[in-house]
Design a protein around this motif. Structure first.
Motif, short mmCIF file in Angstrom:
data_model
loop_
_atom_site.label_atom_id
_atom_site.label_comp_id
_atom_site.label_asym_id
_atom_site.label_seq_id
_atom_site.Cartn_x
_atom_site.Cartn_y
_atom_site.Cartn_z
N ASP A 1 -7.75 69.50 51.27
CA ASP A 1 -8.93 70.33 51.03
C ASP A 1 -10.04 69.57 50.34
N SER A 2 -9.87 68.28 50.14
CA SER A 2 -10.84 67.48 49.38
C SER A 2 -11.57 66.50 50.29
N VAL A 3 -12.73 66.08 49.83
CA VAL A 3 -13.48 65.00 50.47
C VAL A 3 -13.45 63.84 49.49
N PRO B 1 -6.33 49.91 36.21
CA PRO B 1 -5.34 50.94 35.89
C PRO B 1 -5.11 51.84 37.10
N GLY B 2 -3.90 52.29 37.27
CA GLY B 2 -3.58 53.17 38.39
C GLY B 2 -3.50 54.62 37.95
N LEU B 3 -3.81 55.51 38.87
CA LEU B 3 -3.76 56.93 38.58
C LEU B 3 -3.27 57.65 39.82
N LEU B 4 -2.40 58.63 39.63
CA LEU B 4 -1.88 59.43 40.73
C LEU B 4 -2.53 60.79 40.67
N LEU B 5 -3.20 61.17 41.75
CA LEU B 5 -3.81 62.50 41.88
C LEU B 5 -2.89 63.34 42.73
N ALA B 6 -2.33 64.39 42.16
CA ALA B 6 -1.43 65.26 42.89
C ALA B 6 -2.18 66.49 43.38
N ILE B 7 -2.07 66.76 44.69
CA ILE B 7 -2.72 67.95 45.23
C ILE B 7 -1.70 68.82 45.93
#
Length: 166
Positions: free
Chosen positions: A91-93, A160-166
């Motif tokens: 649902d994201s751009v 740095p790494g980041l995890l975006l959970a959707i």
């Protein structure tokens, strides 16, 4: 019998074609935003944003360039956002760009009813987007990674790494 069929028909989720069309429209809205920013058309920018835009930032505080542009604190000449890619992910751009070895950014936009309602900015951060919803029975996908920062120009950098959970 006809009533049962009508009830079932109203419970069927939106078709894939409709969802793809909505995704294409959302992607076009985000592209319009970047185009308006590049040309300094702040009236056009404000028409694309919800009045209660939710904003989230991850990165060095001095790099909050987009919010400074959206609030009118800076002009477009201070920092130029030139997306290298703009993609629909769920649902994201997601828009991604970099300026040499010094600035790498990822923007995650949420569009509802033709307005941008949420904006997440990741500056000099390696981003991975994962779908954490339980898999549907017809989808036996093992890899739930939906999107990942591209390696171009970043392979030699430590971010740095980041995890975006959707």
């Amino acid at each position: 019998m006809a009533d049962k069929l009508n009830n079932i028909a109203t419970q069927v989720p939106e078709s894939e074609t409709g969802m793809k069309l909505a995704g294409i429209q959302n992607q076009a809205i985000v592209q319009s935003l970047y185009r308006a920013l590049a040309h300094g058309e702040m009236d056009s920018v404000s028409k694309l944003l919800a009045s209660d835009l939710e904003w989230w930032f991850h990165g060095p505080p001095k790099c909050q360039h987009m919010m400074k542009m959206l609030t009118g604190e800076w002009s477009q000449a201070t920092f130029r956002f030139d997306p290298r890619s703009i993609e629909m992910v769920g649902d994201s751009v997601i828009a991604e760009g970099w300026e040499g070895a010094k600035a790498y950014w990822v923007h995650v936009w949420t569009v509802k009813d033709g307005l941008i309602t949420q904006f997440r900015e990741y500056f000099n951060t390696w981003l991975t987007v994962r779908d954490l919803r339980p898999p549907r029975w017809e989808s036996r996908q093992v890899n739930h990674t939906l999107w990942q920062s591209h390696l171009r120009d970043l392979a030699c950098r430590s971010l740095p790494g980041l995890l975006l959970a959707i």
